[in-house]
Design a protein around this motif. Structure first.
Motif, mmCIF file in Angstrom:
data_model
loop_
_atom_site.group_PDB
_atom_site.id
_atom_site.type_symbol
_atom_site.label_atom_id
_atom_site.label_comp_id
_atom_site.label_asym_id
_atom_site.label_seq_id
_atom_site.Cartn_x
_atom_site.Cartn_y
_atom_site.Cartn_z
ATOM 1 N N ALA A 48 -46.268 18.278 43.116
ATOM 2 C CA ALA A 48 -47.462 18.607 42.342
ATOM 3 C C ALA A 48 -47.330 19.976 41.678
ATOM 4 N N ARG A 49 -46.580 20.894 42.322
ATOM 5 C CA ARG A 49 -46.452 22.228 41.737
ATOM 6 C C ARG A 49 -45.580 22.231 40.482
ATOM 7 N N SER A 50 -44.699 21.241 40.336
ATOM 8 C CA SER A 50 -43.794 21.213 39.197
ATOM 9 C C SER A 50 -44.566 20.862 37.925
ATOM 10 N N MET A 51 -44.150 21.537 36.828
ATOM 11 C CA MET A 51 -44.762 21.254 35.529
ATOM 12 C C MET A 51 -43.740 20.495 34.688
ATOM 13 N N LYS A 52 -44.152 19.322 34.239
ATOM 14 C CA LYS A 52 -43.232 18.509 33.443
ATOM 15 C C LYS A 52 -43.426 18.851 31.968
ATOM 16 N N ILE A 53 -42.347 19.302 31.326
ATOM 17 C CA ILE A 53 -42.452 19.629 29.908
ATOM 18 C C ILE A 53 -41.283 19.007 29.143
ATOM 19 N N ALA A 54 -41.468 18.858 27.826
ATOM 20 C CA ALA A 54 -40.391 18.385 26.953
ATOM 21 C C ALA A 54 -39.764 19.591 26.267
ATOM 22 N N ALA A 92 -50.002 14.604 24.214
ATOM 23 C CA ALA A 92 -51.368 14.207 23.868
ATOM 24 C C ALA A 92 -51.933 13.219 24.875
ATOM 25 N N GLN A 93 -51.050 12.376 25.424
ATOM 26 C CA GLN A 93 -51.500 11.390 26.423
ATOM 27 C C GLN A 93 -51.603 12.000 27.825
ATOM 28 N N GLY A 94 -51.186 13.233 27.971
ATOM 29 C CA GLY A 94 -51.273 13.899 29.274
ATOM 30 C C GLY A 94 -50.117 13.573 30.192
ATOM 31 N N LYS A 95 -49.106 12.837 29.664
ATOM 32 C CA LYS A 95 -47.977 12.481 30.520
ATOM 33 C C LYS A 95 -47.021 13.668 30.694
#
Lengths: 435, 312
Positions: A48-54, A92-95
């Protein structure tokens, strides 16, 4: 002692063969730990602490790649390379939490004096201000780490200066051009000296020197950061499972107490207790055997659950000694609770009903259902009456509260006290009712 | 086949293995045992015969000392406190309830109770085997007791009482709810145990069982012993007269003096000398189509003593 041991083995064997009963004392608490652990997991699990980014791959060059590599070293970011057109809808989809695009127009990784500056574009929902701020910090950290690595590459710098002098030489003979050329020549001279010294130390180091300072010498070395392990005084649980596993242990103890109190009544109603009374053993040995079985079972189940929590769900242990003491004290406590419950009625139905009613209330006010930290203050005051609260406190103290001996002694003493007093009172009532 | 064991005899008191003296026990207003006394000599089967609620089980519990008497005493082989460990080791008791564990096998039940009496190792294994033979459960020894029939459970209940080879055996209604086959097997085993030299206390409300098995019987009702002695002495003292039931050929000679009125051709009368009376009627020309003479039995003894039948 031998008779007590035989009695305990018999009771453990009977419970083991009662598969449904066994589920309630082992399977059910584990399910509780997992269920509530998952619910609370937003509070702090590693995932949960990890932030998923592109990270946008539209304008890749070595500098951009280097920056993304540096960014990817952060253990709180999960990077997914993709084109901008793909990243934008996912954000935008919050994924994905955000996308990051490094826009770099320089020709070289050492292009410090061309006036070009790197530009980073971050796409993120405007409401996610905390994440945006956090990400900003991580981006700056990555940038400066990249910059630091440039300064340590002397050869790369000299090649870059050579290119710059040729470039400036062709521009003209104005005073600023001369000044720039003069600066580049002097800087190159310094770098040449540094490179020579570096080579000399490298050779010396290869041959004989044991000097740490000489071995580690570098004219443009990066900041040398030394780390020292300092034990953290935990201010809170590191994951939700550190809250739910102490709770699940209490449910296991409750179920064990219910099972063994019921077994005492069953022995009385079915006549086996009479047969035990006729045998050449004292009443205390009979009840001691029951208590021993309950204690062994409580400690065994709690140890098993904690092993699952530690090995599979990453539950940490601040003090193994206190954890063992907390489990032992919990076992003693629920032996006493078991004895008290067993005298709450003369039939299996009465004891089962009364036992679960009492223990559910104990669990409700003691933090077995809702963690103590979420309780209103008035309920926290009432929770002192429940051994569940002290059981959880003792376990939490050994798992994440980082209790010292002075803090552990109260919950441990309460648990042992309840156990001893409960056993004595239960035994006295049972003796009286047997005539 | 059962292997006969040689078991330790503990300096037996030839006069009385069990002596109960003025024993009293009340539960609230109910006098469960009301001043009873009896003695049981060594190697006898002593029956406590009485209806349900007569006080038989309470008496057994007082003998083994698991409830305290309000007054009176119990002596086992001359020693007054039956709760002493060495005395407990010499008493085996099969409670009326099936005091065995359904989730254990017969073998495990026997081994568990054997261990409580200090048996272990080879001795324990031998005793378990012996008891499984006694109960006829060798082929089901490893099955969970919960899968047994009522008769098998009863036999195991009795076997668990004897696993430690006690010279004194207390059997509280050991045939309740069993089929005739199991009942006969239990009778055979009790007779065998008696022939081994044990002293047995047997409670029942079936007078047939008492008559078959017991050397002496105490008839108990409302916590009191109404009569006690051998079967013959009880019948002789309290059984009253025998009963003659006959079907006669009609017409009956006019000179024959019948002891009771005819009901069609059936004649029924009580007599202290039934055979002589039957012969006298035959001499007077009375011809019998069928004849049945009933000796007084314990049922009649109980009826005469209480005015009620045993199973009322």
């Amino acid at each position: 002692m031998g008779a007590m041991f035989h009695l305990a083995i018999k009771d453990l064997k009977l419970l083991w063969r009662d598969k449904v009963g066994f589920f309630w004392v082992l399977g059910f608490p584990l399910l509780i730990a997992l269920f509530f652990g998952s619910i609370y997991s937003g509070a702090g699990s590693a995932t949960a602490r990890s932030m998923k980014i592109a990270v946008i791959t539209d304008n890749m060059n070595p500098t951009v790649q280097s920056f993304y590599d540096q960014l990817g070293k952060s253990d709180v970011l999960v990077l997914t390379p993709m084109p901008l057109d793909s990243a934008r809808p996912l954000v935008a989809q919050g994924k994905l939490a955000a996308y990051v695009q490094y826009i770099d127009s320089s020709k070289s990784a050492f292009d410090m004096f061309s006036g070009h500056k790197p530009h980073i574009k971050v796409g993120i929902d405007p409401s996610r201000k905390a994440e945006a701020g956090y990400l900003n910090g991580l981006l700056n950290q990555a940038f400066f780490m990249q910059l630091q690595s440039r300064f340590t590459d002397v050869k790369g710098w000299r090649r870059y200066l050579k290119d710059q002098r040729q470039s400036w030489d062709s521009i003209g003979t104005g005073w600023n051009s001369k000044l720039g050329m003069d600066f580049f020549e002097k800087l190159d001279g310094v770098l040449e000296s540094a490179e020579k010294i570096d080579s000399a130390y490298a050779m010396k180091s290869d041959s004989a020197s044991d000097s740490v300072s000489e071995k580690n010498y570098s004219p443009f070395a990066a900041l040398d950061v030394a780390y020292e392990d300092v034990a953290v005084i935990w201010a809170g649980p590191r994951s939700s499972f550190e809250i739910t596993f102490p709770q699940s242990l209490q449910w296991a103890l409750i179920a064990a107490a219910a099972a063994f109190s019921l077994s005492i009544v069953t022995e009385r109603t079915r006549g086996t207790f009479l047969r035990l009374r006729i045998a050449p053993i004292s009443r205390m040995q009979i009840l001691g055997g029951k208590g021993l079985a309950c204690f062994i079972f409580c400690v065994g189940v709690c140890s098993l659950l904690m092993a699952v929590g530690i090995l599979i769900f990453g539950v940490g242990v601040a003090s193994w000694t206190y954890l063992i003491l907390a489990i032992l004290a919990g076992g003693i406590c629920f032996v006493g609770v078991m004895m008290l419950i067993s005298v709450m009625g003369k039939t299996e139905a009465a004891v089962s009903g009364a036992g679960w009613a009492v223990m559910l209330v104990m669990a409700m006010i003691g933090g077995g259902m809702m963690p103590l930290m979420f309780m209103p203050s008035w309920l926290k005051s009432i929770s002192h009456l429940s051994p569940i609260k002290w059981g959880i406190l003792a376990l939490e103290g050994s798992i994440w509260r980082g209790f010292g001996f002075g803090e552990m002694i109260l919950p441990l003493a309460v648990l042992v006290g309840v156990g001893v007093v409960g056993f004595i009172i239960g035994t006295m009532i049972l003796s009286r009712s047997d005539g | 086949m059962l292997k006969h064991e040689t078991w330790h005899k503990f300096g037996r008191n030839k006069l009385s293995m069990i002596r109960v003296t003025n024993l009293k026990k009340a539960f609230g207003a109910i006098r469960a045992v009301d001043d009873i006394s009896f003695e049981i000599p060594d190697n006898q089967v002593f029956g406590l015969l009485g209806p349900n609620g007569a006080g038989k089980t309470t008496t057994i519990n007082l003998i083994v000392g698991i409830i305290n008497a309000d007054a009176g005493s119990v002596a086992i082989n001359g020693e007054n406190d039956p709760t002493r460990t060495h005395l407990r080791r010499r008493i085996g008791a099969a409670p009326q309830a099936l005091a065995i564990y359904d989730n254990l096998s017969a073998e495990e039940n026997l081994a568990f109770f054997g261990k409580l009496y200090g048996l272990s190792g080879k001795k324990l294994k031998e005793r378990v085997d012996w008891c499984l033979d006694l109960a006829g459960l060798q082929d089901r020894r490893r099955d969970r007791v919960g899968k047994y029939s009522g008769g098998m459970k009863r036999r195991l209940n009795m076997a668990c009482a004897i696993v430690h080879d006690p010279p004194i055996l207390l059997l509280d209604e050991p045939t309740v709810g069993v089929d005739p086959q199991s009942r006969n097997m239990i009778f055979d085993r009790i007779e065998m145990l008696k022939n081994d030299g044990r002293t047995i206390v047997y409670t029942t409300h079936y007078m047939e069982e008492a008559q078959r098995l017991c050397d002496r019987v105490a008839i108990i009702d409302h916590g009191k012993i109404l009569a006690e002695g051998t079967i013959d002495s009880l019948i002789e003292t309290h059984g009253g007269m025998g009963t003659v039931n006959a079907e006669l050929e009609l017409p009956v000679p006019e000179n024959a003096k019948l002891p009771a009125e005819l009901n069609e051709n059936r004649l029924s009368f009580e007599s202290s000398q039934p055979l002589q009376d039957i012969a006298a009627l035959a001499d007077a020309g009375v011809k019998y189509r069928s004849l049945r003479v009933e000796r007084p039995n314990l049922e009649k003894v109980f009826l005469n003593l209480t005015g009620r039948r045993l199973r009322d």
